[in-house]
Each structure stands twice: as C-alpha cells, then as structure tokens.
Design a protein around this motif. Structure first.
Motif: not given
Ligand code: TXA
Ligand code: MG
Length: 352
Positions: A276-300
């Motif tokens: 799993g990856v805890i990603a941000t809105d800016e990067t989420g689409s670039r990960y290939h893990a089984d579970v990718v969670k976007n935690i929000g935008s770096r601006n927020d």
C-alpha cells in the motif's frame, strides 16, 4: 457487557435540535450514574466518564485496554470552571484560553486535591481541555460535572474520527455513543504543560508553536516528539506507547517526488505481499501498489491531517502487509501530522 446505544445527532453545523438536546441530556444522565459515553469533539472522538468518579475512570481504562498510569484529559464546558479541577493557575493560562478555547488545546496544571488520582493516572497534575464541538459541550453540561475522556479507540489503535471506528473498537464496551459525523480536525489536541518554568509542548496539534508564540514569550518542545533516540521519557505518559500503529509495516520515504515515486514502485511491484501507498493528490496516479490511498492535496495540510487516521485504518481493513508513505511534513498542522505518522511507523524512515 452493556448494549451500546447509538445516538445520532440530527442538527447540522452545531444547530442542535430539541431531540438532540433531549438525547444528550439522557447521555449526561448515563455519565452522572457512572456509565461511559463516546462522543464527538472537533479533534477526535472521546470516551467519556465522570471525572470526579474514580470508578468511572477505572472503567475507561478497562474499556480501552489502557495502562492505568496514562492520565485522562478532563473536559470542561466553561473557562469559569477551570479552578474546580486545577490549582495554581497562572495568568497566562487565561490569556491562552481567551485565544484558543474553546478549541484543540489541552493545558496541564497542578490538580485540585479532590480530583481522583484514578483520573490523572496517579499524577499531581491534570490535563484540561475546553472543546469547541457543541455536542461535546452540551454533554459536559448535561453530565452536571466534568468529563474525563481519552480518545475513543482501543489502546494502540489510531484515534477514531468517525462513529464507524468508535463502534469497531468499543461496541459492547460503552453504554452509548453519540454520532456527530466526521471529526473536523482529525488529530488530537495540542498539549501544553504550564507547570514547568517555560511552557512546554508535549504533543503537537492544530494549535502550533507559532500560535503559542503570539501569546507566550517563550515555548519549549518536548524533545522526544520527533526524536525517538532521546534517552528521556516523554513528559506526556501516553506519548511513550507505540500508538497509532497499523498492522502492516509502515515506512516513510523522504525526498523529491521524482525519486520517491520510483523508489516506492520498485518495492511494491512483483511481491506476494499486499502493498500500500499513502500518496497525495499530486502523485497518486503514478503508483502501482495494490492499494493506493490519496490523503489529499499538498496545498491542503488540514485535509491531510483530517484523513490520516482513517487511511491508516483502511490499510488494516484491506489487509495491507507493507505500507509506504510520502513525507507529509510542512508547517502548521502538518507538524502534528508528521509526528503521528512517525509514531505509526515506529520511526522507520528512509531518505532517497
Ligand atoms: O483531542 C484530544 O485531546 C482528545 C479528545 C477526546 O479531547 N483526547 C485525547 O486523549 O487525545 P488521550 O487520552 O488519547 O491523550 C491524552 C494525552 C496522553 O498522551 C496523556 O499521557 C497526556 O495527554 N496527559 C494527560 N494528562 C497528563 C498530565 N497530567 N501530564 C502529562 N500528560 C498528560
Ligand atoms: Mg489517545
């Protein structure tokens, strides 16, 4: 085991309906009679009992599975009541209260003699908070006294930010839970110790060091907050436990996104483990893990803080074995987010 009653708040944006007030009145009666009620606050959900009833405090420790040397926070609904739980209150406490109460700030004082040691984990000091959540304040008033409340999770789990997680941890262990929707802030209050010469931050939260410096000349930071190698014990007993730990092994990866993304992708590719990856809105689409969670935008940074505990729990729910998180640090509340993330990771981090 009690049957846990669920009380749903109808009013929105703090406008409580007559039915809400009647239900909260009933919850207050449960607390007066020595029972336990989980309730919403603007930070996280709390697990409340009568602060002046030692048996209620003992029940809180039992319900959470919490060591009894870890003191509870006493919640009050009016600043005028502070002297009923605390002694030797410095003037600066009232200046801080003026600026930050009601709100996500807990202050530590010497305790009033008649406040039971069961509530303060055996200490001579007491942690006091005046929450802004209208349901929390109505409940404190309905209890006819003061509400001792730790976060409403089982010890060692992330603090709950919605009723779903309160029930997951405490169903059958408390008399009632009040559903007030998602927690606004999502991280526990800032704790400031006013019993030392220089006021000291024991736990970072939504009220930041910079905020404190608008009122105080000087403020110290418990060095164990970001440094787990420190030989000292944290001054807030609860900070020494390995809190907020997800089941999966969590590693924080610091660095520029162009290095962090490929580093994580290499380690979450072909493997039998669920990754799993805890990603941000800016990067989420670039990960290939089984579970990718976007935690929000770096601006927020407020949005990121609000989502952290939910995402840690979701990683568990989805059976993730190995979790990587981007660095979520920054200024303001992001410092509190990073403190909780570091604790969840047991300070396991790499820089790429
Ligand atoms: O936002 C919050 O503070 C939430 C909501 C429900 O108000 N409550 C909360 O409580 O986070 P809890 O029990 O999960 O965390 C309280 C922390 C613990 O680390 C505890 O050790 C510390 O406050 N604490 C309480 N009384 C203290 C005292 N007298 N001296 C030093 N630390 C204290
Ligand atoms: Mg807690």
């Amino acid at each position: 085991m009690p049957d846990t009653r669920i009380i749903r708040i109808e009013g929105v944006k703090g406008n409580l309906t007559d039915r809400d007030l009647a239900a909260i009145e009933e919850a207050g009666r449960i607390i007066r009679e020595g029972g336990l009620v989980a309730f919403p606050t603007e930070t996280v959900y709390g697990l409340g009992g009568d602060a002046f009833n030692p048996r209620s405090s003992s029940r809180i420790y039992a319900a959470k599975g919490r060591p009894s040397d870890n003191p509870l926070i006493v919640h009050i609904a009016d600043v005028a009541d502070l002297h009923r739980v605390a002694l030797s209150i410095p003037d600066v406490a009232y200046e801080l209260a003026d600026r930050f109460w009601p709100g996500p700030l807990t202050m530590i004082f010497r305790k009033k003699e008649d406040l039971p040691r069961e509530t303060t984990g055996g200490l001579d000091t007491v942690a006091v908070r005046l929450p802004s959540d209208p349901v929390a304040r109505a409940l404190i008033r309905a209890s006819g006294g003061f509400v001792a409340a730790p976060s409403a999770n089982l010890s060692g789990r992330p603090s709950p930010t919605s009723i779903r997680y309160v029930m997951e941890d405490l169903d059958g262990r408390v008399d009632a839970v009040i559903d007030g929707g998602d927690s606004l802030i999502g991280l526990e209050s800032s704790i400031l110790d006013l019993t030392s010469d220089v006021p000291m931050i024991l736990r970072p939260g939504a009220v930041t060091k910079e905020d404190f410096l608008t009122v105080l000349k000087e403020v110290a930071l418990d060095r164990t907050i970001y440094d787990d190698q420190s030989p000292e014990a944290p001054k807030a007993p609860g900070m020494k436990y390995r809190h907020y730990a997800p089941r999966g092994e969590l590693t924080i990866v610091h660095g520029e996104p162009d290095r962090v993304v490929p580093y994580i992708n290499e380690r979450t590719g072909a493997t039998d483990e669920i990754t799993g990856v805890i990603a941000t809105d800016e990067t989420g689409s670039r990960y290939h893990a089984d579970v990718v969670k976007n935690i929000g935008s770096r601006n927020d940074e407020y949005g990121i803080a609000q989502n952290l505990y939910r995402i840690l729990r979701e990683m568990d729910d989805e059976g993730v074995d190995r979790i990587y998180s981007e660095d979520l640090g920054g200024s303001g509340i992001a410092q509190a987010t990073m403190n909780r993330l570091l604790k969840a990771a047991g300070h396991k981090e790499v820089t790429v």
